[in-house]
Structure formats: C-alpha cells, structure tokens
Design a protein around this motif. Structure first.
Motif, PDB file in Angstrom:
ATOM      1  N   GLU A 255       0.826  -1.217   0.000  1.00  0.00           N
ATOM      2  CA  GLU A 255       0.000   0.000   0.000  1.00  0.00           C
ATOM      3  C   GLU A 255       0.858   1.265   0.000  1.00  0.00           C
ATOM      4  N   GLY A 256       2.050   1.175   0.565  1.00  0.00           N
ATOM      5  CA  GLY A 256       2.964   2.318   0.611  1.00  0.00           C
ATOM      6  C   GLY A 256       3.763   2.525  -0.664  1.00  0.00           C
ATOM      7  N   GLU A 257       3.577   1.654  -1.637  1.00  0.00           N
ATOM      8  CA  GLU A 257       4.294   1.736  -2.905  1.00  0.00           C
ATOM      9  C   GLU A 257       3.431   2.407  -3.969  1.00  0.00           C
ATOM     10  N   THR A 258       4.031   2.661  -5.116  1.00  0.00           N
ATOM     11  CA  THR A 258       3.326   3.188  -6.287  1.00  0.00           C
ATOM     12  C   THR A 258       3.476   2.178  -7.418  1.00  0.00           C
ATOM     13  N   ASP A 259       2.690   2.354  -8.453  1.00  0.00           N
ATOM     14  CA  ASP A 259       2.859   1.491  -9.629  1.00  0.00           C
ATOM     15  C   ASP A 259       4.297   1.570 -10.132  1.00  0.00           C
ATOM     16  N   ALA A 260       4.846   2.774 -10.155  1.00  0.00           N
ATOM     17  CA  ALA A 260       6.209   2.967 -10.657  1.00  0.00           C
ATOM     18  C   ALA A 260       7.238   2.270  -9.775  1.00  0.00           C
ATOM     19  N   SER A 261       7.096   2.365  -8.460  1.00  0.00           N
ATOM     20  CA  SER A 261       8.085   1.736  -7.577  1.00  0.00           C
ATOM     21  C   SER A 261       7.971   0.215  -7.601  1.00  0.00           C
ATOM     22  N   LEU A 262       6.781  -0.295  -7.878  1.00  0.00           N
ATOM     23  CA  LEU A 262       6.578  -1.741  -7.924  1.00  0.00           C
ATOM     24  C   LEU A 262       6.908  -2.345  -9.281  1.00  0.00           C
ATOM     25  N   TYR A 263       6.615  -1.608 -10.357  1.00  0.00           N
ATOM     26  CA  TYR A 263       6.718  -2.200 -11.694  1.00  0.00           C
ATOM     27  C   TYR A 263       7.525  -1.376 -12.692  1.00  0.00           C
ATOM     28  N   GLY A 264       8.072  -0.251 -12.269  1.00  0.00           N
ATOM     29  CA  GLY A 264       8.742   0.644 -13.201  1.00  0.00           C
ATOM     30  C   GLY A 264      10.179   0.316 -13.539  1.00  0.00           C
ATOM     31  N   GLU A 265      10.803  -0.558 -12.744  1.00  0.00           N
ATOM     32  CA  GLU A 265      12.205  -0.885 -13.004  1.00  0.00           C
ATOM     33  C   GLU A 265      12.550  -2.240 -12.408  1.00  0.00           C
ATOM     34  N   SER A 266      13.670  -2.776 -12.870  1.00  0.00           N
ATOM     35  CA  SER A 266      14.135  -4.043 -12.303  1.00  0.00           C
ATOM     36  C   SER A 266      14.558  -3.804 -10.859  1.00  0.00           C
ATOM     37  N   TRP A 267      14.239  -4.764 -10.019  1.00  0.00           N
ATOM     38  CA  TRP A 267      14.535  -4.645  -8.592  1.00  0.00           C
ATOM     39  C   TRP A 267      15.492  -5.754  -8.169  1.00  0.00           C
ATOM     40  N   TYR A 268      15.271  -6.944  -8.708  1.00  0.00           N
ATOM     41  CA  TYR A 268      16.180  -8.072  -8.509  1.00  0.00           C
ATOM     42  C   TYR A 268      16.353  -8.752  -9.857  1.00  0.00           C
ATOM     43  N   GLU A 269      17.576  -8.723 -10.354  1.00  0.00           N
ATOM     44  CA  GLU A 269      17.858  -9.216 -11.698  1.00  0.00           C
ATOM     45  C   GLU A 269      16.873  -8.575 -12.661  1.00  0.00           C
ATOM     46  N   LYS A 270      16.107  -9.350 -13.403  1.00  0.00           N
ATOM     47  CA  LYS A 270      15.187  -8.753 -14.388  1.00  0.00           C
ATOM     48  C   LYS A 270      13.804  -8.452 -13.807  1.00  0.00           C
ATOM     49  N   TYR A 271      13.577  -8.806 -12.550  1.00  0.00           N
ATOM     50  CA  TYR A 271      12.237  -8.723 -11.970  1.00  0.00           C
ATOM     51  C   TYR A 271      12.005  -7.408 -11.230  1.00  0.00           C
ATOM     52  N   PRO A 272      10.843  -6.796 -11.464  1.00  0.00           N
ATOM     53  CA  PRO A 272      10.495  -5.617 -10.664  1.00  0.00           C
ATOM     54  C   PRO A 272      10.072  -6.040  -9.249  1.00  0.00           C
ATOM     55  N   LYS A 273      10.071  -5.098  -8.369  1.00  0.00           N
ATOM     56  CA  LYS A 273       9.725  -5.346  -6.962  1.00  0.00           C
ATOM     57  C   LYS A 273       8.357  -6.015  -6.824  1.00  0.00           C
ATOM     58  N   GLY A 274       7.371  -5.536  -7.566  1.00  0.00           N
ATOM     59  CA  GLY A 274       6.031  -6.113  -7.477  1.00  0.00           C
ATOM     60  C   GLY A 274       6.002  -7.579  -7.853  1.00  0.00           C
ATOM     61  N   ARG A 275       6.778  -7.946  -8.857  1.00  0.00           N
ATOM     62  CA  ARG A 275       6.817  -9.351  -9.275  1.00  0.00           C
ATOM     63  C   ARG A 275       7.487 -10.210  -8.204  1.00  0.00           C
ATOM     64  N   MET A 276       8.549  -9.710  -7.588  1.00  0.00           N
ATOM     65  CA  MET A 276       9.211 -10.471  -6.516  1.00  0.00           C
ATOM     66  C   MET A 276       8.272 -10.644  -5.316  1.00  0.00           C
ATOM     67  N   ILE A 277       7.488  -9.627  -5.027  1.00  0.00           N
ATOM     68  CA  ILE A 277       6.517  -9.741  -3.937  1.00  0.00           C
ATOM     69  C   ILE A 277       5.469 -10.788  -4.308  1.00  0.00           C
ATOM     70  N   GLN A 278       4.960 -10.718  -5.528  1.00  0.00           N
ATOM     71  CA  GLN A 278       3.938 -11.666  -5.981  1.00  0.00           C
ATOM     72  C   GLN A 278       4.471 -13.096  -5.988  1.00  0.00           C
ATOM     73  N   PHE A 279       5.711 -13.282  -6.449  1.00  0.00           N
ATOM     74  CA  PHE A 279       6.334 -14.614  -6.469  1.00  0.00           C
ATOM     75  C   PHE A 279       6.345 -15.260  -5.084  1.00  0.00           C
ATOM     76  N   ASN A 280       6.361 -14.430  -4.048  1.00  0.00           N
ATOM     77  CA  ASN A 280       6.551 -14.939  -2.692  1.00  0.00           C
ATOM     78  C   ASN A 280       5.366 -14.695  -1.766  1.00  0.00           C
ATOM     79  N   THR A 281       4.221 -14.294  -2.351  1.00  0.00           N
ATOM     80  CA  THR A 281       2.989 -14.122  -1.571  1.00  0.00           C
ATOM     81  C   THR A 281       1.841 -14.800  -2.300  1.00  0.00           C
ATOM     82  N   SER A 282       1.196 -14.097  -3.203  1.00  0.00           N
ATOM     83  CA  SER A 282      -0.022 -14.635  -3.824  1.00  0.00           C
ATOM     84  C   SER A 282       0.212 -15.931  -4.588  1.00  0.00           C
ATOM     85  N   SER A 283       1.322 -16.061  -5.274  1.00  0.00           N
ATOM     86  CA  SER A 283       1.583 -17.317  -6.002  1.00  0.00           C
ATOM     87  C   SER A 283       1.741 -18.507  -5.053  1.00  0.00           C
ATOM     88  N   PRO A 284       2.597 -18.408  -4.024  1.00  0.00           N
ATOM     89  CA  PRO A 284       2.682 -19.538  -3.103  1.00  0.00           C
ATOM     90  C   PRO A 284       1.408 -19.759  -2.287  1.00  0.00           C
TER      91      PRO A 284
END
Length: 170
Positions: free
Chosen positions: A123-152
C-alpha cells in the motif's frame, strides 16, 4: 489469475489468494495440523499443514527483510543469507523449524500478521516503484513480492485442498 501489473492488482491478488487459503486453513482441526502426511517442498519429503503455514510465513518475512534492506541501501542476500536458489528445500526445512514451537492457532495468527505487514508495504508503494524498473535481476519489486505471496498462497491452497480431500476419504 493474471500476473499483476499494478499496485492495486497486486493487492487484490495477495488478498484474494490469502482469503481463499485462510478459509481452508481454519477448517483444519488443530490436533491434525502437525501430521506430516502432505507432500513436502523438497522432493520425497512429507510435511504437515503447520509446516506449510510456516513456509509461507518464512517467505513473507523474507520479502519484508529484502524490502527493508533495499530501502536502507544495504545489500540483500537472495534468497536468504547462507542459502542459494538451488537450496530451497533446505530453506523450507529452516522455515518449518523456525515456527515449530507455535501451536496451530498461533501459527495462523502469525500468518495473518505477516500478510497484513506485506499489505501495508505494498500500500505504501506506487505502480512505478513496484513495476517501473528491475529490482532483482530482471524482476520488478512487485513481481518479486507476488512470487513470494499470492503465487505460493495459491500453490499452498491446492496442496491443502488435495490433503483435505484425502482426509475426507478416511
């Protein structure tokens, strides 16, 4: 469910998959939660429902740790200090052990609490901070969060429903 592309979609995915899983978890009698009769995270292993919840808590806590360290400009050991991506079975066993002293109701509360902290983080993030750039390797922050919350959460629900179905046949 499609892959979230915005902050709101990520929040919706986390909440939806969590709510579905939580509604199944409360159906488990606490006296059965420790039975190691479910297919484990490491090939050929068995785990309990409590282990499954511990695993989810562990990954959620890691997401929070990654985000906190990154926000402080500190290095992050992905996936965790002392573990490599090809050692996730060993990391799963660590998570099982980390929460093994909690009884089932306390474990469910811990899971609810960490999910709420993840929600607050997103909730404290923005679309840009979550999906606007790579955060870990090629993945944006939002994708890394999703990989480890909603997907599991969704994967855990499928495992749990299979286990419950077998339980109903007993």
């Amino acid at each position: 469910m499609s892959i979230p592309q915005t902050r709101q979609q990520l929040l919706d995915a986390i909440d939806s998959s969590y709510q579905k899983l939580a509604s199944d978890l409360v159906r488990i009698p606490p006296e059965r939660a420790q039975e190691k009769t479910m297919e484990g995270h490491a090939q050929g292993s068995q785990m309990s429902v409590a282990d499954l919840v511990s695993y989810l808590i562990g990954w959620n806590e890691l997401v929070l740790k990654w985000c906190e360290r990154k926000s402080q400009g500190k290095p992050v050991d992905f996936p965790e200090t002392g573990y490599k991506w090809n050692e996730l079975g060993r990391l799963a066993r660590k998570f099982y052990a980390d929460y093994s002293t909690l009884d089932y109701p306390a474990l469910l509360q811990q899971f609810a609490d960490v999910k709420a902290r993840i929600t607050t983080l997103v909730e404290g993030e923005t679309d840009a901070s979550l999906y606007g750039e790579s955060w870990y390797e090629k993945y944006p922050k939002g994708r890394m969060i999703q990989f480890n919350t909603s997907s599991p959460y969704a994967n855990a629900r499928a495992r749990l429903r299979k286990w419950l179905n077998n339980l109903d046949k007993e």
